[in-house]
Design a protein around this motif. Structure first.
Motif, mmCIF file in Angstrom:
data_model
loop_
_atom_site.group_PDB
_atom_site.id
_atom_site.type_symbol
_atom_site.label_atom_id
_atom_site.label_comp_id
_atom_site.label_asym_id
_atom_site.label_seq_id
_atom_site.Cartn_x
_atom_site.Cartn_y
_atom_site.Cartn_z
ATOM 1 N N ASN A 117 9.046 0.848 -5.538
ATOM 2 C CA ASN A 117 9.682 -0.439 -5.832
ATOM 3 C C ASN A 117 11.185 -0.282 -5.948
ATOM 4 O OD1 ASN A 117 7.315 -1.822 -5.817
ATOM 5 N ND2 ASN A 117 7.126 -1.991 -8.049
ATOM 6 N N ARG A 156 8.447 -9.481 -1.505
ATOM 7 C CA ARG A 156 8.627 -8.752 -0.244
ATOM 8 C C ARG A 156 7.746 -9.359 0.836
ATOM 9 N NH1 ARG A 156 7.740 -3.552 0.553
ATOM 10 N NH2 ARG A 156 5.960 -3.341 -0.856
ATOM 11 N N GLY A 199 1.286 -3.385 -6.582
ATOM 12 C CA GLY A 199 1.818 -2.137 -7.134
ATOM 13 C C GLY A 199 1.954 -2.147 -8.647
HETATM 14 MG MG LIG Z 1 5.390 -2.231 -5.148
#
Ligand SMILES: [Mg+2]
Ligand SMILES: Nc1ncnc2c1ncn2[C@@H]1O[C@H](COP(=O)(O)OP(=O)(O)OP(=O)(O)O)[C@@H](O)[C@H]1O
Length: 406
Positions: A308, A359, A366
């Motif tokens: 990230n 994104r 995540g």
């Molecule tokens: Mg992520």
């Protein structure tokens, strides 16, 4: 299309809107009932007053004589004479009609002045009293009686009814929402645990074959030191680690004491050669602090945070992992600090929700997995410690430390 976290909010707001409609509807309706009943209660008090007027007027009673009227009306009322002395009461205490002396009703309980005075004050505060003219004994002209009354028990209850209803609905909605969302959560849990275990299981066979193939090739071509084969071997090992991570989901993993600094450093070393060299990595802080870790899962946590951070950095930047501890609190802090685009304050908790992503190719999974692994498997805590748009973000993991005597 809504993503899961938007859908959850939509549900919440629909339920809240629904509750507001029910409550305001019932408030309006009870308000209407209360007004009507209050009007009819005043009329009843007046009727009572009039009937007493007649009774008194019919005989040649002196006004100081007590008046007893029994009726079925439940409006509590008190009658006083001009001097403010109580001459009759009704609907109070046991609901009987009391009078000022025992002359009329010998069985009437004794008149308790304090109790009735108190009630009189309540009545004065609630409604405008009703005055009535009473003829005195012949030749003595007219006198006044004043009737005070208060809301009947029914009306009082009705006034509180919407609030009782509101609380019942609120409790019901809260209960329904918790049951609903927790059953959905446990369903999701089962799906994700099953999927993870199945994936690990299926990957197992090809991975061990791949390892064997590599050994065979080395033998066959006498290529013990071949660089390419060594890299291949590394990647297969990596696959094995990934499969191992998946297999650990759902069962309580074994935690072993490790030096946090070493575990993080090892992973950062592995990770940094795989991303753009415009980003510099460093691991700082206390090298001795120990915590109970499950390496495959903890690496996964660090990997998600590093990925990230990398995604948040455009062009050159740095990622620092800083390890510190509080001896007094027996805690270890692992701060992952990046110089990326930052997270707005309003999103500090949202980023951990499954499905939240900014994104194009992200799944938004995540951080939700990371949170599970920190909280469920390592008994720790993770949060956004600080972030400033355009400057960078710090994620903080808090773990319980294991005493290290060295
Ligand atoms: Mg992520
Ligand atoms: N270090 C960070 N700096 C800035 N924003 C971040 C950072 N970490 C997470 N975020 C924000 O939180 C969102 C959710 O992160 P998360 O890791 O859960 O999902 P993702 O990275 O978008 O997708 P996935 O990890 O599933 O591939 C990101 O899309 C990003 O907007």
């Amino acid at each position: 299309m809504f993503n899961p976290s938007q859908q959850k909010n939509l549900w919440k707001y629909t339920l809240i809107a629904f509750a507001i409609v029910i409550v305001s509807g019932s408030l309006l309706y009870t308000n209407y009932l209360v007004k009507n009943i209050a009007k009819s209660e005043r009329t009843r008090a007046q009727v009572w007053a009039m009937s007493m007027e007649q009774i008194v007027g019919a005989g040649d009673n002196d006004i100081s004589y007590p008046i007893a009227v029994r009726d079925s009306v439940t409006v509590p009322a008190i009658v006083t004479n001009e001097k403010g002395e109580i001459t009759a009461t009704k609907g109070l205490d046991s609901g009987r009609t009391y009078i000022a002396s025992d002359l009329v009703d010998k069985d009437a309980p004794k008149y308790d002045p304090d109790y009735f005075k108190n009630e009189l004050e309540i009545m004065k505060a609630q409604h405008e009293p009703i005055r009535m003219v009473i003829p005195r004994a012949k030749g003595l002209g007219y006198g006044y009686s004043i009737i005070y009354y208060k809301d009947s028990f029914l009306l009082t209850q009705l006034k509180y009814f919407p609030y009782v209803q509101l609380s019942v609905i609120a409790i019901f909605l809260m209960l329904a929402y918790t049951v609903f969302s927790s059953s959905r959560r446990s369903e999701q849990n089962q799906v994700w645990v099953g999927l993870a275990k199945e994936t690990a299981h299926q990957l197992g066979t090809p991975i061990s074959s791949l390892m064997a193939w590599i050994e065979l090739i080395k033998d066959k071509y006498n290529a013990e030191d071949d660089q390419l084969l060594a890299e291949m071997g590394n990647d297969v090992k990596r696959l094995e680690i990934v499969a191992d991570r998946f297999s650990k989901i759902g069962s309580k993993p074994q935690l072993e004491p490790h030096k946090v600094f070493d575990v993080v450093s090892d992973f950062v070393d592995y990770f940094k050669v795989r991303v753009s060299n415009k980003i510099t990595f460093s691991v700082l802080g206390n090298k001795e602090l120990m915590a109970g870790l499950n390496i495959p899962l903890f690496d996964w946590v660090i990997e998600n945070l590093l990925k990230n951070a990398v995604n948040a950095i455009e062009g050159p930047g740095s990622i620092t992992v800083e390890i510190s501890g509080s001896k007094a609190k027996k805690l270890i802090y692992i701060d992952v600090i990046d110089t990326g685009k930052g997270i707005p304050k309003s999103k500090f908790t949202t980023v951990f929700q499954p499905g939240y992503t900014t994104r194009k190719r992200g799944w938004g999974l995540g951080l939700s997995l990371t949170k599970r692994m920190v909280e469920n498997y390592h008994d720790g805590h993770i949060s956004v410690k600080s972030s400033e748009p355009g400057k960078g973000t710090t994620f903080r993991i808090v773990l319980k430390s294991i005493l290290n005597d060295k």
